[in-house]
Write an enzyme that holds these catalytic residues in place. Structure first.
Site, short mmCIF file in Angstrom:
data_model
loop_
_atom_site.label_atom_id
_atom_site.label_comp_id
_atom_site.label_asym_id
_atom_site.label_seq_id
_atom_site.Cartn_x
_atom_site.Cartn_y
_atom_site.Cartn_z
CG ASP A 1 71.46 35.40 88.88
OD1 ASP A 1 72.37 35.71 89.66
OD2 ASP A 1 70.29 35.79 88.98
CG ASP B 1 61.16 46.01 83.44
OD1 ASP B 1 60.08 45.77 83.99
OD2 ASP B 1 61.56 45.43 82.42
#
Lengths: 237, 890
Positions: free
Chosen positions: B340, B484
Site C-alpha cells: 500500500d 480480522d
C-alpha cells in the site's frame, strides 16, 4: 563378515584417508576392523603410522600363510594389511579377497578394502552383501565420470550395493554447491551426506595419524561418524 | 637531667618538660610527651588539644579502668555503634547524637546472653508445637486429597478421553427429558446455593468448607478437579454477587448508593467475564496437525499475502524469503507482496526474488481493502496471510493445511503469533522469557478454548483462509478497524468452521514502545466495540450459543477500562467520603470478600497458570485501562468514527527515558491512592474507633492498588534498545571452517538477520575480524556463509554476516528463521504459576516503578527529590541499629 570396498572414481579423490578414518571410527565404536590395501601405491599403512621404509606387504608373499605374517596393528587396535611392492595379477587379487573371508576369527568383523581407482570394480568377485562406495569430488570431471559409471552399472548385472559418496566437499564454492545440489536431486545411488573438506585430513597424515585422533572437534570427525552410522544401518537391512 | 645547652636548643619543649618534671615522675613525663607527639603529629590535633588530651586521660583513669587495648575499644564501638559516620572526627555533632541514642537503645534493648537462652527455649517450644500442628494438618490434608482422588478417579473410567467429554458425551444426554431434568435440577441446586441467605456463621462455615475442598484439590491433577474448582468458584462468586445485590446497598445515603452501584456494576462485569472465561477455557481443544496425503497432486494451491504499508524493506525481506521457502509444491505456492506504500524498491525486490507485487490505485479500507484488492488478481484456493514482520517457518503449510483437506467446511486455520523480541512490558520490566507475556494467555489458552466451541478468532496474520469462504461473505470485512475478527465472525455466521493449532509456525517483532503497544491495543479495543455495535455477535443468525458467548467475552475483555478504574479507586470512597459502598459490617465484608477472592484466584491460577501468572493480568489491564476507556466508549456510541492506524515495529530507543505522557493517568491514580492511605492513617488515629475495621480493609485494598499501579508505572520507564535486529535464542548444531581450512563443530546460540552467535566445544583461537565460513544445514543441504568475527569470549564467538547476495540471504533465512523447530519451545519455558511468588514479583516490580519515578522525575523537581531522599536517609541514619552480630567461637 561385512566387506566394504572403497574406491575413488578417479585418482586423488582422497580414498585412502577415508578408509583409514572409517576404520578408526568403526574401531572406536566397538567393531572389529581389518583394513586391506589393494592399491599398488601401498600408502594405507602411512595413515596408520607405518614407517615409509616398510615396504613389505601381501603382494610380496608367496601364499596366504605368508600373508598372515604381513598384518599390522596400529595403536587404536585396527588390523591392516599393506599392499607391498609387486603388482599382482587379477587372480592374485581376487584370491586375497576370498582368503580374507577366512580371517573371520572374530564375529562380525568388517573388512575395508582400499581399492585402486584404475581397476574397475567388476574385476573383483563381489557378493550380494558387499558394499561398494565410489568416492567423488564435486568437480566437472567427476560429474562426467559419474554419469559414465551409472550407464555402465545400468548395463551390467550387479548384485552388490553401490553408492557414490562426495569427499572434500566445500559448500562455499559455488560450483561444488550447485553440482552437489544437482546430484542430490537427480542421481540415484548418492549417499545422503558428504565428507567436508578439512585441512586436518591433510595434516593428520603429517602426524602419521588419522584425522579422527588429531581433531576430535572437527566436522570431519562428525562426517566419519555419520558415514559409519549410515553403513551400519545399510548392513542391518 | 636537662642540660642548659639543650634548653637553649628546644626552648619551648624543654621548658615544658621541666615544668612537668616538677609535678610528675619521670616515667609519666615521658608518657605525656610521647602522647603529645603522637596526637600532634599522627592524629593531627592542634597543639592545645594535643597538650590537654594526655591529662584528660590521666584524670579519667582515676575513675575508669583504662586497661583495655585501644583496638578493642575501636572494635567494640564499630560493633555496637555500626552507624556512626566515619571518620568519626568529621561528624562530631551528628555522631554524638547517634552515640547517645544508640547508647540509650543498647541499655534498654540489648539482651544478655542469659536472657536470650531462655527466649530461645520458649521460641523452640513454640515452633515445636507449630510444627506438630502443621504435621497434623498435613496428615489431614493428605487423607483428604487421597479421598478426593479416589472419588474423582472412579468417575473417570476412560483415562484417555478428557473428563469434559466423558461428561458431555455421556449416554444420559441422549434422552431429551433426562437432559432437561438434570439441567433443571442443577440450576435449582445452584440457585439455592446462591440465593439462600446465610447467617454470618453459616456463611463462614460454608465458605471455609468450600475453601477446604478447593485447597485439597490443589494437588490433584486432571481436568475433573479443574471442573470441580470451576463449579466451586462459580458458586462462591455468584453467591457473593447475590449478597452484594440484596444486602449491601445503602439506600439511605445517595452518595454511597451511587458509588456503591458503580462498584457493583464493575463487580458484575468482572463476574460476567469470569464466568464466560471459565466457559471459554473449560476444555481447551489442543488440536493436532493432520498429515497431508502422500500424493502432492491432491494438495491445493496457496497464495501467500504479505500486506505492507510503511514498514522498511529490511523488515519485509526476511518474511518474503521465508515465505518462498515454505515446503509446498513450487507450482502451487504463490507469494505476493501487497504494497500500500507503492514503493519502487519493493517492486524491484519482488521482481528480483520472483514474487508477485500488487498495488492498488487508492488505499481505501486499509489492510482489509488491500487484501480484497489482491484477491482480484490471485486465484489460489487458499490464502495464507503474514504481517510483513512475521517470518513463517518452512512447515507452516504442512501443519495447517491438513485441517482444510479433512473437513471442507473449515475456512480458517489460525496459528499463534509468536514474538521473538521482547514486548514493551517485558523489555521495560526486564523479565523477557521469565514471566509469560501479555498475549501468551490468549494464544496459549483462550484460542484453544475458543477452538473447542468452534469460535477461533482470526488474528490477521499467521493464518490460512479458504478463498471460497471469503468469496461467499464478500471478501475481508472492512467496516471495522479489526478486519480480522470481523471476517472470521462473518464466515462463522455463514456456517464455516474455524480451527486453531497451537504450534508457533511464524514469529515476528513485538511492538517496540509502550505508546505503540497501547496504540495497537486501542485499535483492537475500538474494533471490538465497533463489531459489537455493527454486527453484534449476540444478535443475528448463524452462530451457535457457545460461539456467541466466546465472542461476547472477547468484546467484554476490551471494555475492561471503566471497571478497572473503578476497582483502582473504589476503596477511596470510604476513606475520603465515608461512603459505605459495601454497606455491611466489617466481619461480613471480610467473610464474603476475602475467601471468594482467594477461591477465584486459586481457580484462575490453576487454569491459566502456565500462560499468565497471578496478579500480572491486573498489571497489564491497569496499564491499558485508561487508554482503551475512551475509544471503546466512543466506538460504542459512534462506531464509524476513527481510522485505522498501523502498528509501528522494528524501531530503536536510543535513550533510556521515561514516558511521562503515557503514565500520567497512573500517576494521578497513584497520588490519590497514596493520599488516601495517609488520610486513612489520620482517620485511624483521630477518627471514630468503630470504623477501624472497614478503614483497615479499605486501606489494604488501596495499598494493593498502589502495588499494581506501581508495577504499571514501572512499565513506562522505556529501556534502551540498542540492537537494530533482534537476537533470537537458538540451540542447534552447525560448523565453521576457519581461514586455515580447519573445521570445528559449533552450536548456534542465537541469531539475527545479520549475525550469529556460536559456541565452540573448546576454547578457540579465533580473533576479531577473522574471516570464517559458517556451515549450516537445512535438510541434506549444507550452506556456507562468509562471516567475520565481531567479538569473542572464551568459547563464544559473535559473527556478523556482511553483504550477502540475495540467494545467500534466502539460504540464511531458511537455515535460521524458517526452521520448522525454531519456535517450538516457547511455551515450555515457563513453570506453573505460584501465586505467592508471583505476587512477590509484582511487588518487586512495583518498588522498581516507584524508584524509577524518583529517578526519572522532571528536572525542576530533581533537586527537591534529591534533597528529600537525602533528608530521609539522614534521619534514617540516626535511628538506632542492631549491633553487628559476630561469631565468637572461642
Amino acid at each position: 563378515m561385512q566387506r566394504i570396498f572403497l574406491k575413488g572414481i578417479k585418482g586423488g579423490t582422497g580414498c585412502t584417508a577415508i578408509v583409514a578414518n572409517l576404520a578408526c571410527v568403526l574401531k572406536k565404536s566397538g567393531v572389529h576392523v581389518i583394513a586391506v590395501d589393494l592399491d599398488p601405491k601401498s600408502d594405507l599403512g602411512l595413515h596408520f603410522g607405518l614407517p615409509w621404509k616398510n615396504t613389505q606387504g601381501w603382494s610380496d608373499a608367496e601364499n596366504f600363510n605368508d600373508i598372515l605374517t604381513c598384518f599390522y596393528q596400529d595403536s587404536d587396535g585396527i588390523i591392516f594389511l599393506p599392499h607391498g611392492e609387486k603388482t599382482p595379477s587379477n587372480t592374485a587379487l581376487n584370491e586375497l579377497i576370498d582368503n580374507c573371508n577366512k580371517l573371520d576369527n572374530v564375529q562380525n568383523a568388517w573388512v575395508l578394502f582400499d581399492c585402486p581407482s584404475h581397476i574397475d570394480i567388476s574385476n573383483y568377485t563381489l557378493h550380494k552383501d558387499d558394499i561398494v562406495i565410489e568416492l567423488v569430488n564435486c568437480d566437472a570431471v567427476c560429474h562426467s565420470l559419474i554419469y559414465r559409471r551409472l550407464q555402465k552399472l545400468k548395463k551390467t548385472e550387479n548384485s552388490w550395493h553401490h553408492f557414490f559418496l562426495v569427499n572434500r566437499y566445500n559448500s562455499s564454492s559455488e560450483l561444488e554447491f550447485d553440482l552437489f545440489s544437482l546430484w542430490q536431486s537427480t542421481l540415484p545411488l548418492m549417499a545422503p551426506f558428504f565428507i567436508n573438506s578439512d585441512e586436518v585430513i591433510k595434516e593428520s597424515t603429517a602426524y602419521r595419524n588419522v584425522a579422527l585422533n588429531c581433531a576430535p572437534y572437527s566436522i570431519a570427525n562428525d562426517d566419519f561418524e555419520t558415514l559409519a552410522g549410515w553403513l551400519v544401518s545399510k548392513t542391518a537391512l | 637531667m636537662i642540660s642548659f645547652k639543650a634548653l637553649h636548643k628546644h626552648p619551648f619543649q624543654n621548658t615544658f618538660r621541666l615544668v612537668l618534671s616538677l609535678l610528675f615522675s619521670e616515667k609519666l613525663v615521658r608518657l605525656i610527651l610521647f602522647k603529645f607527639h603522637g596526637y600532634f603529629n599522627q592524629h593531627r590535633m592542634n597543639a592545645i588539644e594535643a597538650l590537654l588530651m594526655p591529662f584528660l586521660i590521666i584524670v579519667s583513669s582515676l575513675f575508669v579502668k583504662i586497661s583495655v587495648h585501644k583496638r578493642n575499644i575501636r572494635e567494640s564501638i564499630s560493633v555496637n555503634y555500626p552507624h556512626l559516620r566515619q571518620p568519626y572526627r568529621n561528624h562530631p555533632y551528628s555522631n554524638s547524637i547517634r552515640f547517645i541514642l544508640q547508647s540509650v537503645f543498647l541499655t534498654f534493648v540489648k539482651k544478655t546472653t542469659k536472657k536470650r537462652a531462655t527466649k530461645e527455649k520458649i521460641s523452640h517450644h513454640f515452633y515445636d508445637s507449630v510444627n506438630r500442628l502443621f504435621r497434623q494438618f498435613r496428615w489431614f490434608d493428605l487423607k483428604l486429597g487421597k479421598l478426593l482422588r479416589r472419588i474423582l478417579s472412579k468417575s473417570k473410567k476412560k483415562p484417555k478421553q478428557s473428563a469434559f467429554y466423558s461428561i458431555a458425551d455421556a449416554r444420559v444426554w441422549q434422552n431429551k427429558y433426562v437432559k432437561y431434568i438434570v439441567i433443571a435440577f442443577i440450576l435449582f441446586l445452584l440457585t439455592i446455593f446462591i440465593t439462600i441467605p446465610f447467617s454470618l456463621e453459616a456463611q463462614a462455615i460454608f465458605i471455609s468448607f468450600i475453601l477446604l475442598v478447593a485447597y485439597s484439590l490443589k494437588r490433584i491433577k486432571g481436568q475433573m478437579a479443574t471442573i470441580v474448582m470451576i463449579t466451586l468458584s462459580v458458586t462462591t462468586s455468584s453467591r457473593y454477587l447475590w449478597w452484594r445485590y440484596t444486602e449491601t446497598l445503602n439506600w439511605d445515603d445517595p452518595l454511597a448508593l451511587a458509588l456503591g452501584a458503580g462498584l457493583l456494576l464493575a463487580e458484575t462485569y468482572a463476574w460476567l467475564v469470569l464466568i464466560l472465561g471459565f466457559f471459554q477455557t473449560i476444555n481447551p481443544l489442543e488440536r493436532k496437525p493432520i498429515p497431508l496425503p502422500r500424493n502432492t497432486d491432491l494438495w491445493p494451491t496457496v497464495d501467500v499475502y504479505i500486506p505492507t504499508y510503511n514498514e522498511p524493506l529490511s523488515v519485509v525481506k526476511p518474511t518474503t524469503l521465508a515465505a518462498l521457502s515454505i515446503d509446498w509444491p513450487e507450482d502451487k505456492l504463490n507469494v505476493y507482496i501487497l504494497d500500500d506504500g507503492k514503493r519502487p524498491e519493493f517492486a524491484d525486490f519482488a521482481k528480483e526474488v520472483g514474487v508477485g507485487y500488487l498495488t492498488r490505485p487508492d488505499n481505501n479500507h486499509a489492510k482489509a481493502g488491500n487484501m480484497n484488492s489482491a484477491m482480484r488478481y490471485t486465484h489460489g484456493e487458499y490464502i495464507a496471510i503474514f504481517d510483513c514482520d512475521h517470518v513463517p517457518a518452512r512447515s507452516f503449510l504442512q501443519t495447517t493445511m491438513g485441517q482444510f483437506l479433512k473437513d471442507s467446511k473449515v475456512c480458517l486455520v489460525q496459528t499463534p503469533h509468536h514474538f521473538f523480541s521482547a514486548d514493551p512490558f517485558e523489555r521495560n520490566l526486564n523479565n523477557h522469557s521469565q514471566i509469560p507475556n501479555e498475549n501468551m494467555l490468549f494464544y496459549g489458552l483462550i484460542q484453544d478454548g475458543n477452538d473447542m466451541w468452534d469460535a477461533t478468532f482470526f488474528c490477521g496474520s499467521c493464518a490460512v483462509l479458504k478463498r471460497e469462504a471469503l468469496d461467499n461473505i464478500g471478501g475481508f470485512a472492512f467496516e471495522t478497524v479489526t478486519e480480522d475478527a470481523h471476517t472470521a465472525l462473518r464466515m462463522q455466521r455463514a456456517g464455516y468452521k474455524t480451527a486453531y493449532i497451537n504450534i508457533p509456525q511464524a514469529a515476528g517483532l513485538a511492538t517496540d514502545s509502550l505508546s505503540a503497544h497501547i496504540g495497537q491495543r486501542i485499535r483492537w479495543a475500538r474494533g471490538m466495540a465497533q463489531i459489537f455495535r455493527l454486527d453484534n455477535p449476540l444478535m443475528g443468525k448463524g452462530l451457535s450459543i457457545p460461539q456467541r458467548l466466546c465472542y461476547i467475552n472477547a468484546m467484554l475483555h476490551f471494555l475492561s477500562g471503566i471497571p478497572r478504574i473503578v476497582f483502582l479507586t473504589a476503596p477511596l470512597a470510604l476513606i475520603y467520603f465515608n461512603a459505605y459502598i459495601i454497606y455491611a459490617p466489617f466481619l461480613a465484608i471480610f467473610i464474603y470478600v476475602v475467601p471468594t477472592l482467594i477461591q477465584i484466584k486459586a481457580t484462575n491460577s490453576r487454569i491459566q497458570g502456565k500462560y499468565r501468572y497471578s496478579f500480572w493480568g491486573e498489571v497489564y489491564e491497569s496499564v491499558l485501562a485508561w487508554y482503551i476507556l475512551k475509544p471503546t466508549t466512543v466506538a460504542l456510541f459512534n462506531p464509524n468514527k476513527g481510522k485505522f492506524n498501523v502498528t509501528e515495529k522494528g524501531g530503536l530507543n536510543d535513550e533510556e527515558h521515561y514516558d511521562w505522557g503515557i503514565s500520567k493517568p497512573y500517576l494521578i491514580l497513584l497520588a490519590i491512592n497514596l493520599l488516601g492511605i495517609v488520610f486513612g492513617v489520620l482517620r485511624l488515629i483521630f477518627g471514630d474507633p468503630s470504623q477501624i475495621g472497614v478503614l483497615v480493609i479499605s486501606m489494604g485494598w488501596a495499598l494493593y492498588n498502589m502495588i499494581i499501579l506501581g508495577a504499571a508505572v514501572a512499565v513506562a520507564a522505556e529501556a534502551r534498545q540498542v540492537r537494530h535486529s533482534h537476537r533470537i535464542k537458538a540451540n542447534f548444531p552447525a560448523g565453521i571452517r576457519l581461514a586455515n581450512g580447519h573445521t570445528l563443530k559449533v552450536r548456534i546460540t542465537d541469531y539475527s538477520d545479520n549475525g550469529v552467535g556460536i559456541e565452540t566445544e573448546h576454547a578457540h583461537l579465533c580473533r576479531v575480524n577473522d574471516k570464517i565460513e559458517l556451515l549450516m544445514s537445512r535438510g541434506d543441504k549444507q550452506f556456507s556463509f562468509t562471516t567475520h568475527v565481531c567479538n569473542t569470549r572464551n568459547k563464544q564467538i559473535g559473527l556478523t554476516l556482511k553483504d550477502l547476495s540475495l540467494e545467500k540471504q534466502r539460504a540464511f533465512i531458511q537455515c535460521t528463521f524458517s526452521r520448522a523447530d525454531a519456535w517450538l519451545d516457547w511455551q515450555n519455558n515457563f513453570r506453573h504459576d505460584r501465586p505467592s511468588y508471583s505476587f512477590k514479583e509484582v511487588q518487586k516490580t512495583s518498588l522498581r516503578g516507584f524508584s524509577n519515578l524518583l529517578f526519572h522525575a522532571p528536572r525542576p523537581l530533581q533537586p527537591t527529590i534529591k534533597l528529600l531522599t537525602r533528608l530521609v536517609m539522614y534521619i534514617n541514619s540516626f535511628i538506632p541499629k542492631k549491633p553487628i552480630v559476630q561469631n565468637n567461637y572461642d
